[in-house]
Write an enzyme that holds these catalytic residues in place. Structure first.
Site, PDB file in Angstrom:
ATOM      1  N   CYS A 164      46.464  27.326  -3.243  1.00  0.00           N
ATOM      2  CA  CYS A 164      47.854  27.253  -2.797  1.00  0.00           C
ATOM      3  C   CYS A 164      48.118  27.844  -1.411  1.00  0.00           C
ATOM      4  O   CYS A 164      48.818  27.195  -0.618  1.00  0.00           O
ATOM      5  CB  CYS A 164      48.811  27.806  -3.839  1.00  0.00           C
ATOM      6  SG  CYS A 164      48.179  29.094  -4.910  1.00  0.00           S
ATOM      7  N   ARG A 205      35.754  32.288  -8.448  1.00  0.00           N
ATOM      8  CA  ARG A 205      36.401  33.365  -9.193  1.00  0.00           C
ATOM      9  C   ARG A 205      35.333  34.203  -9.857  1.00  0.00           C
ATOM     10  O   ARG A 205      34.400  33.669 -10.458  1.00  0.00           O
ATOM     11  CB  ARG A 205      37.324  32.789 -10.267  1.00  0.00           C
ATOM     12  CG  ARG A 205      38.470  31.995  -9.679  1.00  0.00           C
ATOM     13  CD  ARG A 205      39.401  31.493 -10.754  1.00  0.00           C
ATOM     14  NE  ARG A 205      40.425  30.653 -10.146  1.00  0.00           N
ATOM     15  CZ  ARG A 205      41.352  29.988 -10.833  1.00  0.00           C
ATOM     16  NH1 ARG A 205      41.378  30.091 -12.157  1.00  0.00           N
ATOM     17  NH2 ARG A 205      42.231  29.252 -10.211  1.00  0.00           N
ATOM     18  N   GLN A 257      38.849  22.368  -8.176  1.00  0.00           N
ATOM     19  CA  GLN A 257      40.092  21.984  -8.816  1.00  0.00           C
ATOM     20  C   GLN A 257      40.607  20.700  -8.173  1.00  0.00           C
ATOM     21  O   GLN A 257      40.608  20.575  -6.956  1.00  0.00           O
ATOM     22  CB  GLN A 257      41.146  23.078  -8.632  1.00  0.00           C
ATOM     23  CG  GLN A 257      40.799  24.351  -9.382  1.00  0.00           C
ATOM     24  CD  GLN A 257      41.920  25.360  -9.301  1.00  0.00           C
ATOM     25  OE1 GLN A 257      42.302  25.769  -8.204  1.00  0.00           O
ATOM     26  NE2 GLN A 257      42.438  25.772 -10.438  1.00  0.00           N
ATOM     27  N   ASP A 316      43.344  19.700  -7.272  1.00  0.00           N
ATOM     28  CA  ASP A 316      44.626  20.367  -7.087  1.00  0.00           C
ATOM     29  C   ASP A 316      45.620  19.493  -6.324  1.00  0.00           C
ATOM     30  O   ASP A 316      45.239  18.531  -5.656  1.00  0.00           O
ATOM     31  CB  ASP A 316      44.375  21.644  -6.267  1.00  0.00           C
ATOM     32  CG  ASP A 316      45.253  22.781  -6.717  1.00  0.00           C
ATOM     33  OD1 ASP A 316      46.281  22.516  -7.358  1.00  0.00           O
ATOM     34  OD2 ASP A 316      44.910  23.936  -6.413  1.00  0.00           O
ATOM     35  N   HIS A 354      49.683  20.327  -4.354  1.00  0.00           N
ATOM     36  CA  HIS A 354      50.871  21.154  -4.199  1.00  0.00           C
ATOM     37  C   HIS A 354      51.989  20.250  -3.731  1.00  0.00           C
ATOM     38  O   HIS A 354      51.854  19.564  -2.718  1.00  0.00           O
ATOM     39  CB  HIS A 354      50.591  22.311  -3.254  1.00  0.00           C
ATOM     40  CG  HIS A 354      49.583  23.248  -3.824  1.00  0.00           C
ATOM     41  ND1 HIS A 354      48.247  23.113  -3.570  1.00  0.00           N
ATOM     42  CD2 HIS A 354      49.715  24.264  -4.706  1.00  0.00           C
ATOM     43  CE1 HIS A 354      47.591  24.025  -4.260  1.00  0.00           C
ATOM     44  NE2 HIS A 354      48.448  24.738  -4.961  1.00  0.00           N
ATOM     45  N   LYS A 381      54.102  27.683 -16.745  1.00  0.00           N
ATOM     46  CA  LYS A 381      53.294  26.470 -16.627  1.00  0.00           C
ATOM     47  C   LYS A 381      53.294  25.650 -17.902  1.00  0.00           C
ATOM     48  O   LYS A 381      53.535  26.159 -18.991  1.00  0.00           O
ATOM     49  CB  LYS A 381      51.861  26.820 -16.231  1.00  0.00           C
ATOM     50  CG  LYS A 381      51.152  27.744 -17.220  1.00  0.00           C
ATOM     51  CD  LYS A 381      49.713  27.992 -16.779  1.00  0.00           C
ATOM     52  CE  LYS A 381      48.978  28.854 -17.801  1.00  0.00           C
ATOM     53  NZ  LYS A 381      47.560  29.014 -17.533  1.00  0.00           N
ATOM     54  N   HIS A 434      52.525  23.485  -8.430  1.00  0.00           N
ATOM     55  CA  HIS A 434      51.058  23.472  -8.403  1.00  0.00           C
ATOM     56  C   HIS A 434      50.647  22.639  -9.603  1.00  0.00           C
ATOM     57  O   HIS A 434      51.209  22.805 -10.678  1.00  0.00           O
ATOM     58  CB  HIS A 434      50.465  24.858  -8.613  1.00  0.00           C
ATOM     59  CG  HIS A 434      51.044  25.937  -7.764  1.00  0.00           C
ATOM     60  ND1 HIS A 434      50.270  26.689  -6.927  1.00  0.00           N
ATOM     61  CD2 HIS A 434      52.299  26.425  -7.651  1.00  0.00           C
ATOM     62  CE1 HIS A 434      51.032  27.597  -6.322  1.00  0.00           C
ATOM     63  NE2 HIS A 434      52.272  27.452  -6.741  1.00  0.00           N
TER      64      HIS A 434
END
Length: 637
Positions: free
Chosen positions: A333, A362, A380, A382, A384, A464, A510
């Site tokens: 993000c 991570r 990911q 991902d 946004h 979420k 997200h």
RNA sequence: GCUGGGGUAGCUCAAUCGGCAGAGCAGCUGACUUGUAAUCAGCAGGUUGUGGGUUCGAGUCCCAUCCCCAGCUCCA
């Protein structure tokens, strides 16, 4: 006298002191046998329970999830009784049913070995054979305390002390064994027909690692032996499909000692991955997303600003470059935000959907790593989305639609949805969280989804929605999420210029669809047992010439198919066809084209499918057309 | 990270009480020219995860460490 409403809706009078058993006597004997417990006015109770003056009675069998829980719970008590007989010094902790079976935690001086489990199973069989009645008793709190204290059951005493004062203390007896328990339970130990102790593992008292490590024994039980056998077959099937095993056998990916938790993708694994990504891109472009890529390494100051430093640093990797502190990104993000901030945005551009196949790192605890399912670096899928407040709901609905496309339409996975609310460790004020949470709820309700709420399990910056998909073995996996975020835009002072010419704060969503490409691939590998649909298969076709004199023609077919972008291999090794077929089958290659004298002479190929078998001869062009259609349709078989 | 179990050839696994590290598959070479799930023969393959220690002698016993597996806690 009391009035009872039977399961079929009929009403009947019962004398004072009647129990559920008296009601049970009214139904056909062959059905009686299957009844394990009952629900009276919606509350699960023992069959021995007295009837209240007005009672609506339903019967529970193993087919009901509540019935199964009672069955497993009672099996756990039998386990505990057997352990106490064999190891009198063992202290009892807790022994609940789970989603698939039961466990019981014991405090014992020495861990249990597999041989111990066999001895315990034998003792359990004796207890079941004795068919001991299981009897419920209420006990005064002080008496119960003294009772368990005198037996050295310190964990039970701790549990009693923590029960709220208004809750009556109940115990269950079977033979010499007594356990603190709310129940309900089976009428007697003989109800348990087939059981197995599956494994033993350490577990902390109350799941807290500061507490003592107990020994947990897991088991499963069923009313029929065949059901137990079926369950064990399923476990075996799950082992056979394990993506870690298939990943090695099919040469898709590997892990090395040099990088624990960091996967290496091999050429064949990359094909699957790239095909998945290609479909993902196509579908995202069609739905108005633009793709970006942001750096893996960014200065620590950015992570301090975003709140990751405060809320996520235990999971992050840090390093220094030219004397400056940097961090490796654990999320995408902040990078997307920097892209957004690169210039001023008009309300006309919103919603701005920035997608990113983002590689994040991570630091997960070493003990949780698990093949591709749980790694320390993953990608990911991902995105946004920056939008106005009034666009939020429509964006959420659009994401739900996209998830549905991939899960249900492309792969045929059933899935369900969960909503996670504000965790303890989080930023922002309650009002914002309330707003965000209700926006998610509204979208789910509009879409008509039944959803489960997980209190306190949201991200630190927002609530979420999680999408959990179910594979062919009935296991569920959390993959997609949608997170609604009013906080990052605030932290980074994001704005767009509205119709009024003024600055306004955008809302940020997200979201991921696959979740992590690595985990999603693992799920696909296990779901398909390595036999990927044609469009995903690393090798789609293998050509198997029978003898050397067929090689030239086989080569022509190979050239034709590979020119047309099929992933094809030519097996010219000096081996029998049966050998080549076997190897192609083991590699789960969808199509085998056998070429011998007949095919060379007639200008055809003999097509064999890995699961449909011999499909007969056709021209190479006809096969090509057939394969193309199958690929284009994203056919699953 | 914690508890328990494990690590021997590319893979799957053997090696008795501490006494010459072995087999199948895969690989390589050769023969066979093959019709839908394993043709035969030969060759090669090892610092027994790593580092220490005990011993005349260690795959085997002890210590440390790395990695893997099951579970706990945590999560995409």
């Amino acid at each position: 006298m009391g009035k009872v409403i039977l399961p079929d809706g009929e009403e009947k009078e019962f004398p004072e002191g009647a129990t559920v058993k008296d009601v049970l006597a009214l139904i056909p004997p062959e059905r009686q046998k299957r009844v394990l417990a009952a629900k009276v006015n919606g509350v699960p109770v023992d069959l021995n329970a007295p009837l209240p003056s007005e009672a609506k009675v339903e019967f529970l069998t193993f087919a009901d999830s509540e019935g199964r829980e009672i069955y497993w719970h009672s099996t756990a008590h039998i386990l505990a009784q057997a352990v106490k007989r064999l190891y009198p010094e063992a202290k009892l902790a807790i022994g609940p049913p789970t989603a698939s079976g039961f466990y019981y935690d014991f405090d014992v001086p020495n861990p249990f070995s597999p041989e111990d489990l066999e001895r315990i199973e034998a003792e359990m069989r004796r207890i079941i054979e004795a068919d001991l009645p299981i009897v419920r008793e209420e006990m005064a709190r002080e008496e119960a305390r003294r009772f368990f204290a005198s037996r050295g059951e310190v964990y039970k005493v701790e549990l009693i002390d923590e029960l709220p004062p208004e809750v009556p203390i109940t115990i269950y007896r079977q033979g010499e064994f007594v356990d603190l328990c709310r129940g309900p339970h089976l009428p007697s130990t003989g109800y348990v027909k087939a059981f197995k102790l599956l494994s033993v593992a350490g577990a902390y008292w109350r799941g807290d690692e500061r507490n003592k490590m107990l020994q947990r024994i897991y088991g499963i039980s069923f009313p029929e032996t065949e059901e137990l056998e079926e369950y064990l077959r399923r476990l075996e099937e799950a082992r056979r499909r394990d993506h870690r095993r298939l990943g090695q056998e099919l040469d898709l990916f590997s892990f090395q000692e040099e990088g624990p938790g960091f996967p290496f993708f091999h050429p064949k694994g990359m094909i699957v991955r790239n095909e998945l990504e290609a479909l993902w891109r196509r579908e995202h472009y069609r739905r108005g997303y633009q793709e970006i890529r942001t750096p893996i390494l960014l200065k620590r100051t950015l992570w301090e600003r975003s709140g990751h430093w405060d809320h996520y640093k235990e999971n992050m990797y840090f390093l220094e470059i030219d004397g400056q502190p940097y961090a490796i990104k654990p999320m995408n993000c902040p990078g997307a935000i920097l892209v957004y901030q690169q210039r001023v945005h008009s309300y006309r551009e919103l919603p701005l959907r920035l997608a990113e196949m983002g590689l994040v790192h991570r630091h997960e605890l070493s003990g949780v790593l698990h093949g591709l399912m749980r790694v320390r670096s993953f990608t990911q899928d991902d995105a946004h989305i920056f939008c106005r407040e009034d666009q939020v709901k429509e964006e959420i609905l659009g994401i739900i639609d996209l998830v549905d496309y991939f899960y249900r339409q492309v792969f045929g996975f059933p899935y369900h949805v969960e909503l996670s609310t504000r965790p303890e460790k989080s930023m922002g004020d309650d009002h914002i969280w309330e707003l965000a949470t209700s926006a998610l709820k509204e979208a789910l309700e509009e879409r008509g989804f039944a959803y489960k709420v997980n209190e306190g399990e949201g991200a630190f910056y927002g609530p979420k929605i999680d999408f959990h998909l179910e594979d062919c073995l009935g296991r569920t996996w959390q993959c997609g999420t949608i997170q609604l975020d009013f906080l990052m835009p605030e932290k980074f002072d994001l704005f767009y210029i509205g119709e009024d010419g003024q600055r306004h704060r955008p809302v940020m969503l997200h979201r991921v669809i696959f979740g992590s490409l690595e985990r999603f691939m693992a799920i696909l590998i296990e779901h398909f047992a390595g036999a990927f649909p044609l469009w995903l298969a690393p090798v789609q076709v293998r050509i198997l010439p029978i003898a050397d004199r067929h090689h030239a023609y086989a080569r022509q077919v190979y050239d034709l198919l590979s020119r047309e972008d099929l992933r094809v291999e030519l097996d010219t090794r000096n081996e029998k066809v049966s050998y080549k077929v076997r190897e192609a089958q083991v590699q789960k290659i969808p199509y085998m084209l056998v070429i011998g004298d007949k095919e060379v002479n007639s200008g055809t190929v003999a097509v064999r499918h890995r699961s449909r078998g011999d499909l007969g001869a056709m021209t190479p062009e006809a096969f090509l057309e057939k394969a193309r259609e199958e690929i284009k349709a994203l056919a699953l078989e």
